[in-house]
Design a protein around this motif. Structure first.
Motif, short mmCIF file in Angstrom:
data_model
loop_
_atom_site.label_atom_id
_atom_site.label_comp_id
_atom_site.label_asym_id
_atom_site.label_seq_id
_atom_site.Cartn_x
_atom_site.Cartn_y
_atom_site.Cartn_z
N UNK A 1 5.94 9.78 1.18
CA UNK A 1 4.52 9.53 0.94
C UNK A 1 3.71 10.80 0.70
N UNK A 2 4.17 11.93 1.24
CA UNK A 2 3.47 13.21 1.06
C UNK A 2 4.46 14.22 0.48
N UNK A 3 4.34 14.52 -0.77
CA UNK A 3 5.17 15.52 -1.43
C UNK A 3 4.41 16.07 -2.62
N UNK A 4 4.96 17.10 -3.25
CA UNK A 4 4.20 17.75 -4.32
C UNK A 4 3.95 16.83 -5.50
N UNK A 5 4.86 15.89 -5.77
CA UNK A 5 4.64 14.98 -6.90
C UNK A 5 3.54 13.97 -6.62
N UNK B 1 0.82 -1.21 0.00
CA UNK B 1 0.00 0.00 0.00
C UNK B 1 0.85 1.27 0.00
N UNK B 2 2.09 1.14 -0.41
CA UNK B 2 2.98 2.28 -0.43
C UNK B 2 2.50 3.33 -1.43
N UNK C 1 -3.80 3.48 4.67
CA UNK C 1 -3.43 4.29 3.50
C UNK C 1 -3.26 5.75 3.89
N UNK C 2 -2.35 6.41 3.19
CA UNK C 2 -2.15 7.85 3.39
C UNK C 2 -3.29 8.62 2.71
N UNK C 3 -3.62 9.81 3.19
CA UNK C 3 -4.84 10.49 2.74
C UNK C 3 -4.67 11.33 1.47
#
Length: 840
Positions: free
Chosen positions: A441-445, A36-37, A412-414
Motif C-alpha cells: 500500500x505504501x511504495x514509490x509507485x 478500498x485497496x 484509507x491509506x494516506x
C-alpha cells in the motif's frame, strides 16, 4: 460429428453472451466500488502510464511535428495500447483507479466474443456460450480482471488473434480470405502494441499453418499469412522502432532478475516444467475441471459401448487438435522462460475454456441439467471468492484452491494526504519524494501515482541500494517518506537512511500519519531546500537578479556555494533559462566558467495556484564549479535571460559582485551541483569511449531519479545551443578536462549527450558530426556516429562513419561488432558472420 444443436440461432447466442458480459460487469464493478485497496506496485505503475497518455492527449499539439517522438517515448518498457485505450474512460468518467478499470470491461467483452466464435466455428454455438461463461467464472481470469495490469488486455488480444487466425484458415472464399487477412493483421498489430508475449501463444499455430500451406503449395494462403504480419506493422512499427534499444534491458529485467529474486525453479528441473500444470486447479477450479471431463469420459465410454451409434458420436478431432496445438505450444514456451508467474499463461485459459465448454455439451439427454449445475456452482464459488461469506470460505477453497481476493473495507491509506501536504508546503514547485518503504500500500509507485493524480506536481522514486547512492540521495532529494514496522521489500541499507533522518540536521519531520495497520508513516522535508518561491506585490517587466550570496574567495576545481535571488512575472520565470558566465573582472576573456540552467533548476510548476499574484521571487541555493585549471584572479558575473520558446534574449543587470579564485583559500561547504553543470562535466567522459560510458550512465540514472521529467536535459540542450551559436571561445586545449574555459568541443559533447538522452537521434547525429570534425583523431566519436546511424536503421551510413574508427583502433571488439551489424543489415550475412563469430 456431434449432432448440430440448431435450436439456438446466432443472434440468440450473441444476446446470451451479452447477458453473461453484463452479469460479469455488474459483479466486477460492485467489488471495485466496495474495495478500498491502494493499487500495488505494478498496478500503480501502469495507472501512471495511463495518466501520462491522458495528459498527452489533453495537452500535446498534434499538428506539431515533434509530437510523434514525444508520444511514442512516453513509455519505453511496455507498448502503450493499454494506456491509450484507457484515455477515453478517464476523460469521460474522471481520473482514478476505479475509472481506469472500466477499460477491463472492453477487454472482457473481447475475450467473451472471441471464445464464443471459436466455440461456434470449431464445435457449435452452445460450446461458444459455455466457453464465454467459463471465462467469467475462471478464478485466474476474474482475479486479474479486477486489477489494472497488462495481463487482461494481453489475454484479450491474444485470444482475438487466435480466433481471427482460426476463421481465416477456414475461409474458402477468396474475397473473405483476404478480408480476414486484413482483420488478422490489425488484430495482431493491436496485440503487439499491448505486449510482446502475444507471440508466445501464436508461434506454434502460425508455424503449423505456414508449414502446412507450404507443403500443400497453397501460395496465396502463404502470401496472406505474410501480408497479415506486414499489415500489423502499421500499428506497432513506429513504437518498436523508436524504443527497440530498450527491449534488450527489458528482457533481462522482466525475466532473469525477477526469477532470481523470487526463487523460481531452474529450467533443468522437473518442477520448472510442471509449474503451470500444478497451477491448473487454482487457475480453473475443480468444478470447471471435473464436471466437463466426466462428461467427456462418459461420452467416450458411450461411444465405445454402442458401436451402432458411432456415426452420431464422432469426436471433432481436428478442432480439439487445433486447440491442443495452441495450448501445449504456449505451455512449452512459457515453461521454457525462467521467470514464472500464474498470470503469464493466462492467454491459454480461454482456449481451455472452449475445450471444457465443448466437453460440457456432452452431457446429453436427462443429464443435461449437469451443465446448469456446473455453471451455477462455479458462479457461486466466484461470488464467495470475491465477496467472502462467513462459513463458506473452507468449502470454496476446497473446490477452488485459488486465494480469495483481498477485499479491503477499512480506513484509507494516506497516500493522497502525503501529496496534499507536499503541495501545501511547496505550492509553486514540482517535488520528488524518496520513498523508503516498499509495502503493497505504501511504495514509490503508489505515491508516484497519487502525485500524478495531482496533475503531476509530485513524483516519487525508490532510493538507491548502495551506500554511495544513498549518500547522494540524502544530498539531492528534499522529501522522504518512512514507515515503522514491516517495510516489505525495503533493503537494510535503505532502512539505515530512514533511521538517520530524525537525527539529520538538514531535515525536519513535516508530518506523521497513523496507518490502518497501526504503524506510523513519517514525511521529512529539507530545512533549507535548494529552491524556495514567494509571491511579491509587483515586479519589473523583465526578470531581475536582486541579490547574490557567495564566499569572497575559493580555490579552483571545488564546488562553490552560491545563492541567487530572482524576481519577475511567473511565466517569464517558469519558462526562462539563465546564461550565467563568470568572467575575469579585467583582462582577456581566456579564463571563465559557465553556470547556465533553468530558473529554479526547472522545478517551477507550470501554473501558480495563487492567482492574486503575478510576480514572484525565486531563491536558489546551489553550487557552481570552476575548472581546476582556472586562472587565479577576480571574477564577476555576466547574466543573460533566454526564453527558449520565443528565443527572446536580454541582458540581466547584476549587483556588484566579485569572487576571487585563490588556490590557498579554504573551500566553503557547498550543496550538490545543479544537474546541468553535472551533465556538462560528465560529457567530458564521452571521448574515453566504453571506459567513460559506465560512469555517465551510472550518474544519469541517479539524475533521472531526482528529476523524473528530465527537464535538466532540455535546459542543457537549449543553453548549449546558444553558447555554440555565440561561439564564446575558439581557442583549443590539449585536454578537455584540463582547460580554463569551456571549449566548443566540450560544449558539443555536452549537447550530443543531452540530445541522446532525450532520444533525439537526428539532433544527436548533428552534434556528433560536429564533434567528429573537432575531434577527428578520436576513434570513439566515429563509433558513436556509426551507432547513431544503426539506431536509425542506416547501415550503409554507419559503415562509412565507422571506417575512421577502425583505421585508428582496429583492435577494439565493439568497433568490429558495429561493423558486423552494419554488414548484416546490408544483407552481407557471410561477411557479418566472419566478423561477429570471433566476438561471440
Amino acid at each position: 460429428m456431434l449432432k448440430k444443436q440448431n435450436s439456438l440461432t446466432h443472434s440468440q447466442a450473441i444476446k446470451i453472451v451479452g447477458i453473461i458480459w453484463l452479469i460479469s460487469a455488474w459483479c466486477d464493478r460492485l467489488w471495485i466500488a466496495l474495495d478500498r485497496t491502494v493499487p500495488a506496485w505494478d498496478q500503480s505503475n501502469h495507472l501512471t502510464g495511463s495518466l501520462n497518455y491522458l495528459y498527452a492527449f489533453q495537452n500535446v499539439r498534434f499538428w506539431d511535428g515533434e509530437w510523434r517522438n514525444y508520444f511514442w517515448t512516453l513509455t519505453h518498457k511496455y507498448p502503450p495500447l493499454t494506456y491509450i485505450l484507457t484515455v477515453p474512460f478517464q476523460q469521460i468518467f474522471g481520473k482514478g483507479a476505479d475509472q481506469a478499470l472500466l477499460v477491463n470491461l472492453l477487454y472482457n467483452g473481447i475475450i467473451l466474443l472471441s471464445v464464443y466464435y471459436l466455440g461456434k466455428h470449431l464445435f457449435n454455438p452452445l460450446t461458444g456460450i459455455y466457453a464465454a461463461a467459463f471465462c467469467v467464472v475462471m478464478p485466474e481470469l476474474y482475479r486479474w480482471r479486477l486489477q489494472y495490469l497488462l495481463d487482461i488486455p494481453v489475454t484479450a488480444f491474444t485470444v482475438a488473434c487466435f480466433c481471427c487466425l482460426t476463421l481465416w484458415s477456414q475461409q474458402k472464399s477468396r474475397q473473405k480470405s483476404w478480408l480476414w487477412t486484413l482483420i488478422l493483421g490489425l488484430c495482431l498489430g493491436l496485440g503487439l502494441m499491448t505486449k510482446q508475449n502475444v507471440l508466445f501463444f501464436l508461434f506454434f499455430p502460425v508455424l503449423y499453418l505456414a508449414v502446412r500451406y507450404l507443403w500443400q503449395r497453397k501460395w496465396e494462403k502463404l502470401v496472406q499469412l505474410i501480408s497479415s504480419f506486414f499489415i500489423s506493422t502499421l500499428l506497432w512499427g513506429t513504437w518498436y522502432r523508436t524504443n527497440f534499444i530498450y527491449l534488450f534491458s527489458t528482457s533481462q529485467n522482466a525475466n532473469a532478475i525477477p526469477a532470481s529474486s523470487e526463487g523460481d525453479p531452474a529450467l533443468n528441473t522437473l518442477k520448472a516444467w510442471l509449474y503451470y500444470w500444478d497451477l491448473m486447479p487454482r487457475s480453473l477450479s475443480w468444478v470447471l475441471i471435473i464436471f466437463p471431463l466426466v462428461g467427456l469420459l462418459l461420452y467416450l465410454c458411450k461411444k465405445l459401448l454402442k458401436r451402432s451409434s458411432l456415426k452420431n458420436y464422432r469426436l471433432p478431432i481436428a478442432s480439439i487438435a487445433w486447440l491442443a496445438l495452441y495450448f501445449f505450444g504456449s505451455y512449452l514456451i512459457c515453461s521454457a522462460i525462467y521467470n514464472k508467474d500464474p498470470r503469464f499463461i493466462m492467454p491459454a485459459l480461454p482456449i481451455v475454456a472452449v475445450f471444457l465448454g465443448y466437453c460440457l455439451t456432452l452431457w446429453q439427454g436427462k443429464w443435461q441439467f449437469m451443465r446448469q449445475v456446473t455453471i451455477g456452482l462455479a458462479f457461486i464459488l466466484m461470488l464467495v471468492k470475491i465477496f467472502p461469506i462467513p462459513g463458506m470460505t473452507p468449502i470454496a477453497n476446497l473446490l477452488s484452491p485459488s486465494p480469495p481476493l483481498q477485499t479491503y473495507l477499512g480506513d484509507r491509506y494516506p497516500n493522497s494526504q502525503i501529496i496534499a501536504e507536499i503541495t501545501a508546503v511547496e505550492p509553486y514547485l514540482k517535488a520528488t519524494v524518496g520513498t523508503i518503504t516498499s509495502t503493497e500500500s505504501i511504495n514509490h509507485n503508489t505515491i508516484n501515482y497519487f502525485g500524478a493524480l495531482a496533475d503531476f506536481q509530485v513524483y516519487s522514486r525508490e532510493t538507491g541500494s548502495r551506500e554511495e547512492q544513498l549518500a547522494q540521495d540524502a544530498r539531492s532529494l528534499n522529501w522522504f517518506v518512512t514507515q515503522t514496522g514491516d517495510n516489505g521489500l525495503t533493503k537494510e541499507t535503505q532502512l539505515a537512511l530512514a533511521k538517520s533522518l530524525p537525527e539529520n540536521p538538514d531535515f525536519k519531520l513535516q508530518k506523521q500519519w497513523k496507518l490502518p495497520n497501526k504503524e506510523t508513516l513519517s514525511l521529512y522535508h529539507r530545512k533549507n531546500p535548494p529552491v524556495t518561491i514567494e509571491a511579491i506585490a509587483s515586479s519589473s517587466q523583465k526578470v531581475q537578479l536582486d541579490r547574490i550570496l557567495l564566499p569572497a574567495e575559493t580555490p579552483p576545481g571545488i564546488p562553490i556555494p552560491v545563492t541567487y535571488e530572482w524576481s519577475g512575472y511567473w511565466q517569464d520565470l517558469q519558462n526562462g533559462l539563465l546564461l550565467l558566465k563568470w568572467r575575469p573582472v579585467t583582462g582577456e576573456n581566456n579564463s571563465f566558467w559557465l553556470h547556465d540552467r533553468g530558473i529554479g533548476m526547472g522545478l517551477l510548476y507550470p501554473q501558480p495556484k495563487d492567482k492574486q499574484f503575478d510576480s514572484f521571487r525565486v531563491i536558489e541555493r546551489t553550487a557552481m564549479l570552476p575548472p581546476e585549471s582556472i586562472i587565479p584572479q577576480n571574477y564577476t558575473l555576466e547574466a543573460i535571460y533566454l526564453n527558449p520558446k520565443t528565443r527572446e534574449t536580454y541582458p540581466i543587470s547584476v549587483p556588484p559582485i566579485t569572487l576571487t579564485i585563490n588556490p590557498n583559500a579554504t573551500p566553503s561547504p557547498a550543496p550538490e551541483l545543479d544537474f546541468v553543470t553535472q551533465l556538462r562535466t560528465l560529457a567530458l567522459e564521452l571521448p574515453k569511449g566504453i571506459e567513460g560510458l559506465e560512469p555517465i550512465f551510472e550518474q544519469i540514472g541517479r539524475f533521472n531519479q531526482y528529476d523524473p521529467q528530465q527537464d535538466y536535459l532540455v535546459q542543457a540542450e537549449k543553453t548549449l545551443e546558444y553558447r555554440l551559436q555565440e561561439k564564446i571561445e575558439t581557442n583549443t586545449c590539449s585536454s578537455l578536462s584540463n582547460c580554463p574555459f569551456p571549449t566548443p568541443l566540450n560544449l558539443t559533447y555536452g549537447l550530443a549527450l543531452a540530445r541522446a538522452l532525450q532520444e533525439d537521434a537526428s539532433g544527436t547525429l548533428e552534434a556528433m558530426q560536429m564533434a567528429s570534425r573537432l575531434d577527428a583523431n578520436n576513434p570513439f566519436v566515429h563509433a558513436y556516429l556509426a551507432f547513431i546511424h544503426l539506431y536509425q536503421w542506416h547501415p550503409k551510413a554507419a559503415e562509412t562513419a565507422l571506417k575512421p574508427a577502425l583505421k585508428l583502433r582496429p583492435d577494439i571488439p565493439e568497433f568490429q561488432g558495429l561493423y558486423g551489424i552494419a554488414a548484416l543489415l546490408q544483407g552481407r550475412a557471410i561477411e557479418a558472420w566472419k566478423v561477429l563469430k570471433p566476438l561471440l
